[in-house]
Motif scaffolding. Structure first.
Motif, short mmCIF file in Angstrom:
data_model
loop_
_atom_site.label_atom_id
_atom_site.label_comp_id
_atom_site.label_asym_id
_atom_site.label_seq_id
_atom_site.Cartn_x
_atom_site.Cartn_y
_atom_site.Cartn_z
N UNK A 23 -2.23 4.05 -6.36
CA UNK A 23 -2.72 2.74 -5.93
C UNK A 23 -1.70 2.17 -4.96
N UNK A 24 -2.15 1.86 -3.76
CA UNK A 24 -1.25 1.28 -2.77
C UNK A 24 -0.89 -0.16 -3.17
N UNK A 25 0.30 -0.59 -2.78
CA UNK A 25 0.80 -1.90 -3.19
C UNK A 25 1.17 -2.72 -1.96
N UNK A 26 0.61 -3.92 -1.87
CA UNK A 26 0.97 -4.87 -0.82
C UNK A 26 1.48 -6.15 -1.46
N UNK A 27 2.65 -6.59 -1.03
CA UNK A 27 3.14 -7.91 -1.44
C UNK A 27 2.61 -8.94 -0.47
N UNK A 28 2.14 -10.06 -1.00
CA UNK A 28 1.55 -11.12 -0.17
C UNK A 28 2.24 -12.43 -0.53
N UNK A 29 2.67 -13.18 0.49
CA UNK A 29 3.46 -14.37 0.23
C UNK A 29 3.17 -15.48 1.22
N UNK A 30 3.52 -16.69 0.85
CA UNK A 30 3.43 -17.83 1.75
C UNK A 30 4.73 -18.09 2.50
N UNK A 31 5.76 -17.26 2.24
CA UNK A 31 7.02 -17.39 2.97
C UNK A 31 6.85 -16.99 4.42
N UNK A 32 7.77 -17.43 5.26
CA UNK A 32 7.78 -16.99 6.65
C UNK A 32 8.26 -15.55 6.73
N UNK A 33 8.08 -14.93 7.89
CA UNK A 33 8.52 -13.55 8.08
C UNK A 33 10.03 -13.41 7.85
N UNK A 34 10.81 -14.37 8.35
CA UNK A 34 12.26 -14.30 8.18
C UNK A 34 12.66 -14.37 6.72
N UNK A 35 12.07 -15.32 5.97
CA UNK A 35 12.40 -15.45 4.55
C UNK A 35 11.93 -14.23 3.77
N UNK A 36 10.75 -13.72 4.09
CA UNK A 36 10.24 -12.53 3.42
C UNK A 36 11.20 -11.35 3.63
N UNK A 37 11.72 -11.21 4.84
CA UNK A 37 12.67 -10.14 5.10
C UNK A 37 13.91 -10.24 4.24
N UNK A 38 14.41 -11.46 4.04
CA UNK A 38 15.59 -11.65 3.21
C UNK A 38 15.28 -11.36 1.74
N UNK A 39 14.09 -11.76 1.32
CA UNK A 39 13.67 -11.47 -0.06
C UNK A 39 13.61 -9.97 -0.29
N UNK A 40 12.97 -9.25 0.62
CA UNK A 40 12.85 -7.80 0.46
C UNK A 40 14.22 -7.12 0.51
N UNK A 41 15.09 -7.64 1.36
CA UNK A 41 16.43 -7.08 1.41
C UNK A 41 17.19 -7.28 0.11
N UNK A 42 17.01 -8.44 -0.51
CA UNK A 42 17.69 -8.71 -1.78
C UNK A 42 17.12 -7.88 -2.92
N UNK A 43 15.81 -7.61 -2.88
CA UNK A 43 15.17 -6.86 -3.96
C UNK A 43 15.33 -5.36 -3.82
N UNK A 44 15.36 -4.87 -2.58
CA UNK A 44 15.48 -3.43 -2.37
C UNK A 44 14.26 -2.66 -2.81
N UNK A 45 13.08 -3.22 -2.57
CA UNK A 45 11.82 -2.61 -3.03
C UNK A 45 11.12 -1.80 -1.94
N UNK A 46 11.78 -1.49 -0.87
CA UNK A 46 11.12 -0.85 0.26
C UNK A 46 10.43 0.45 -0.12
N UNK A 47 10.98 1.18 -1.08
CA UNK A 47 10.38 2.46 -1.47
C UNK A 47 9.27 2.29 -2.49
N UNK A 48 9.02 1.06 -2.93
CA UNK A 48 7.99 0.80 -3.95
C UNK A 48 6.75 0.14 -3.36
N UNK A 49 6.78 -0.19 -2.08
CA UNK A 49 5.70 -0.93 -1.45
C UNK A 49 5.11 -0.16 -0.28
#
Length: 239
Positions: free
Chosen positions: A115-141
């Protein structure tokens, strides 16, 4: 039910436990504008109404929330949004982000089930990038989408439909949406998702989630894979 091929998951309050951080960032943004312009002052009824608007609008693009608080004043809305982003990103730098219990395991189960996974958010692109960087989920999405990627944010269906197009999903009924806000539910239903699950770890109550169109209610995102794979009976919406 049509087999699910894509799971669209909300971020704040659904997969990460940052509701308090988001609330503080909103409060700081509104208070900063009050100080700068002698406008909505903390402790006043106007400030209380602004925070009610924030709660009601959770899930929507942050800039749209501020436009609702400061109507007909785009400069103030933009300034408040910038303060929000700085406050929230500063909190990430100080304390990091903690996935809600069972989230990482849920992501792994979804991927293992193809099952493919997409994260969807109301954050801006810049904030989303920082969130993803902090979580380290790039290989899970497979994808992470913000309003800037889709044209409009929630409650519109654009972000879910953008994920459908980008990930090559054949039928919107093959999509399952999970979120903790009424606007998540409205967006999922408008997109035609086959399953729209309200998650009780965030901002809105079971009643609000059902009012937004939730087809199922689950206690946390940890229950989501079992719901999709048919191993668990979540509470269905009763209408």
């Amino acid at each position: 039910m049509t087999p699910v091929r894509l799971a669209c998951l909300d971020l704040a309050g659904t997969t990460i436990g940052d509701v308090a951080m988001v609330d503080r960032a909103f409060a700081e943004a509104i208070a900063t504008q009050a100080i700068a312009t002698q406008g909505i002052v903390p402790g006043t009824s106007a400030y209380a109404r602004a925070m009610v608007h924030v709660h009601r609008s959770r899930g929507c693009p942050k800039i749209d929330v501020f436009r609702g608080i400061f109507p007909d004043n785009e400069a103030r809305a933009q300034a408040a949004n910038l303060t929000f982003e700085r406050s929230y990103e500063g909190a990430i730098e100080r304390t990091g982000l903690i996935p809600l219990p069972g989230t990482v395991e849920a992501l792994e189960k979804l991927r293992a089930a193809d099952i493919q996974v997409a994260l969807i958010t109301g954050f801006s692109r810049g904030t989303l990038g920082r969130v993803l960087g902090a979580l380290g989920w790039h290989d899970k999405l497979n994808l992470a989408i913000c309003p800037e990627d889709a044209g409009r944010g929630r409650p519109y269906p654009d972000m879910v439909l953008t994920a459908v197009l980008k990930l090559g999903i054949d039928d919107v009924r093959q999509v399952a949406v999970a979120g903790d806000s009424e606007n998540d539910m409205i967006s999922g239903r408008r997109a035609g998702a086959g399953l729209v699950a309200g998650v009780l770890t965030g901002v809105h109550s079971r009643e609000r989630l059902l009012g937004g169109g939730a087809t199922h209610i689950i206690d946390s995102i940890a229950d989501f894979p079992a719901l999709l794979l048919g191993h668990h009976q979540a509470i269905p919406a009763i209408r």
